[in-house]
Design an enzyme around this catalytic site. Structure first.
Site, PDB file in Angstrom:
ATOM      1  N   LYS A 158       0.451  -1.249   0.217  1.00  0.00           N
ATOM      2  CA  LYS A 158       0.038  -0.543  -0.197  1.00  0.00           C
ATOM      3  C   LYS A 158       1.134   1.247  -0.007  1.00  0.00           C
ATOM      4  O   LYS A 158       2.328   1.272   0.360  1.00  0.00           O
ATOM      5  CB  LYS A 158      -0.936  -0.478   1.121  1.00  0.00           C
ATOM      6  N   GLY A 159       0.730   2.638  -0.385  1.00  0.00           N
ATOM      7  CA  GLY A 159       1.238   4.067  -0.300  1.00  0.00           C
ATOM      8  C   GLY A 159       1.127   4.209   0.261  1.00  0.00           C
ATOM      9  O   GLY A 159       1.231   4.074   1.547  1.00  0.00           O
TER      10      GLY A 159
ATOM     11  N   ASN B  53     -13.472   3.924  -5.031  1.00  0.00           N
ATOM     12  CA  ASN B  53     -12.489   4.055  -4.029  1.00  0.00           C
ATOM     13  C   ASN B  53     -12.100   5.491  -3.806  1.00  0.00           C
ATOM     14  O   ASN B  53     -11.498   6.003  -4.854  1.00  0.00           O
ATOM     15  CB  ASN B  53     -11.701   3.000  -3.448  1.00  0.00           C
TER      16      ASN B  53
ATOM     17  N   ILE C  32     -10.038   6.396  -0.716  1.00  0.00           N
ATOM     18  CA  ILE C  32      -9.418   6.422   0.430  1.00  0.00           C
ATOM     19  C   ILE C  32      -8.467   7.165   0.766  1.00  0.00           C
ATOM     20  O   ILE C  32      -9.190   7.943   1.931  1.00  0.00           O
ATOM     21  CB  ILE C  32      -8.959   4.437   0.422  1.00  0.00           C
TER      22      ILE C  32
ATOM     23  N   CYS D 299      -1.305  11.112  -7.612  1.00  0.00           N
ATOM     24  CA  CYS D 299      -1.834  12.151  -5.903  1.00  0.00           C
ATOM     25  C   CYS D 299      -1.673  13.410  -6.622  1.00  0.00           C
ATOM     26  O   CYS D 299      -0.882  14.002  -6.966  1.00  0.00           O
ATOM     27  CB  CYS D 299      -0.051  12.219  -5.340  1.00  0.00           C
TER      28      CYS D 299
ATOM     29  N   THR E  23      -6.365   3.838 -11.513  1.00  0.00           N
ATOM     30  CA  THR E  23      -7.868   4.125 -11.878  1.00  0.00           C
ATOM     31  C   THR E  23      -8.418   5.618 -12.306  1.00  0.00           C
ATOM     32  O   THR E  23      -7.296   6.008 -12.545  1.00  0.00           O
ATOM     33  CB  THR E  23      -8.527   4.010 -10.016  1.00  0.00           C
TER      34      THR E  23
ATOM     35  N   GLY F 162      -5.213  -3.162 -14.170  1.00  0.00           N
ATOM     36  CA  GLY F 162      -6.309  -3.170 -14.323  1.00  0.00           C
ATOM     37  C   GLY F 162      -7.425  -3.616 -14.934  1.00  0.00           C
ATOM     38  O   GLY F 162      -7.738  -4.610 -16.215  1.00  0.00           O
TER      39      GLY F 162
ATOM     40  N   GLY G 216      -5.562  -6.718  -8.311  1.00  0.00           N
ATOM     41  CA  GLY G 216      -5.742  -5.751  -7.162  1.00  0.00           C
ATOM     42  C   GLY G 216      -6.971  -5.794  -7.095  1.00  0.00           C
ATOM     43  O   GLY G 216      -7.467  -6.451  -5.711  1.00  0.00           O
TER      44      GLY G 216
END
Length: 300
Positions: free
Chosen positions: A44-45, A68, A70, A128, A191, A241, A263
């Site tokens: 995870k990031g 998502n 999140i 980001c 995404t 994807g 994913g």
């Protein structure tokens, strides 16, 4: 039968990893299968400090996938270095650390701190929002892609994988910019931006209004983009994807991906990655393919 692949000078026992944000650092998933089965775990990031993420609700199901928002919630690099790396090192798998940030300085801080850590590659999430540039994602401007890639290459001891956003006019332009600045590999796609409205409440379903669409619905777009990028650059690609099974994974490989990342499927089936690996091995056996590398980019 050889399922091993090489990417950015690192050899993986098979071409399957996890897509960042869908697998944590594998701690929960290790209860379901042996993580040593994986070519790599992509974490995870990880950010320089803890991120709280976005307000809830922040996940919504859609036809053929999920949205998502999140907001890259994570406990920060100190917890990751002290807890997650030692955990993953118990397994015979490579570690790809996904790095996130809100400014170039944020990314640089994480990359510098990870330089002396026992991890194999760094995957840079450039989807980001760049807070210093008014919120446009780092990955939506080729000059920005080139600049951040160059900065991180100066500081990183591990190979750098730039994770590309599909929310652009021409993904090959972003890929070429990352390659020009010295990226060792690319991963795509992240995404697609989407939205869902609750008609009974007459309100957005996600508190953030928009979210990232993943799952089978985006796979044809992802395969097309991987094919385009594979024919535009010389560096290797991790394709992702909407991969739900081995057939999906093989499409990406034949389109030009050296590795694939699973994913959204992990949320439905905790054994999804292991099932994909087994399916690829079965395909190779049934079609008398001695080496997985014969399939990479075989469709022209």
């Amino acid at each position: 039968m050889n399922t091993s692949v090489k990417l950015a000078g690192v050899t993986f026992k098979n071409p399957v990893t996890t897509a960042s944000g869908t697998f944590g650092s594998g701690i929960e998933y290790s209860e379901y299968f042996d993580l040593s089965r994986l070519g790599a775990v992509t974490t995870k990031g990880v950010s320089n400090v803890a991120w709280a993420g976005n307000p809830t609700p922040r996940v919504a199901e859609t036809y053929g996938g999920m949205l998502n928002a999140i907001g890259l919630q994570n406990p920060g690099m100190n917890v990751f270095i002290n807890r997650d790396i030692p955990f993953l090192r118990k397994y015979d798998t490579k570690i790809i650390v996904n790095v996130v940030g809100k400014t170039t300085e944020d990314y640089c801080e994480v990359v510098e701190r990870l330089a002396d850590c026992d991890v194999d590659l760094l995957e840079i999430n450039i989807s980001c929002p760049n807070v210093k540039e008014g919120g446009i994602a780092f990955g939506q401007d080729p000059k920005c892609v080139e600049a951040i890639t160059a900065q991180l290459k100066k500081r990183a001891k591990q190979p750098i994988i730039m994770k590309l956003s599909p929310n652009v006019t021409d993904i090959t332009e972003m890929a070429r910019a990352a390659e020009a600045a010295g990226a060792d590999a690319l991963s795509l796609i992240n995404t697609l931006t989407g939205m869902k409205i609750d008609i009974n409440r007459r309100a957005f379903l996600l508190a953030n209004k928009t979210g990232g669409l993943s799952g089978p619905a985006i796979k044809p777009i992802a395969v097309r983009m991987v094919y385009q990028v594979a024919n535009a650059v010389q560096i290797p690609i991790i394709g992702m994807g909407g991969i739900m099974n081995a057939e999906d994974a093989l499409e990406f490989i034949m389109a030009g991906a050296s590795m694939v990342a699973v994913g959204t499927a992990n949320f439905i089936n905790p054994n999804a990655t292991a099932t994909v690996i087994e399916g690829i091995e079965e395909y190779m056996k049934n079609h008398n393919i001695p080496d997985i590398n014969e399939l990479i980019g075989c469709v022209k």
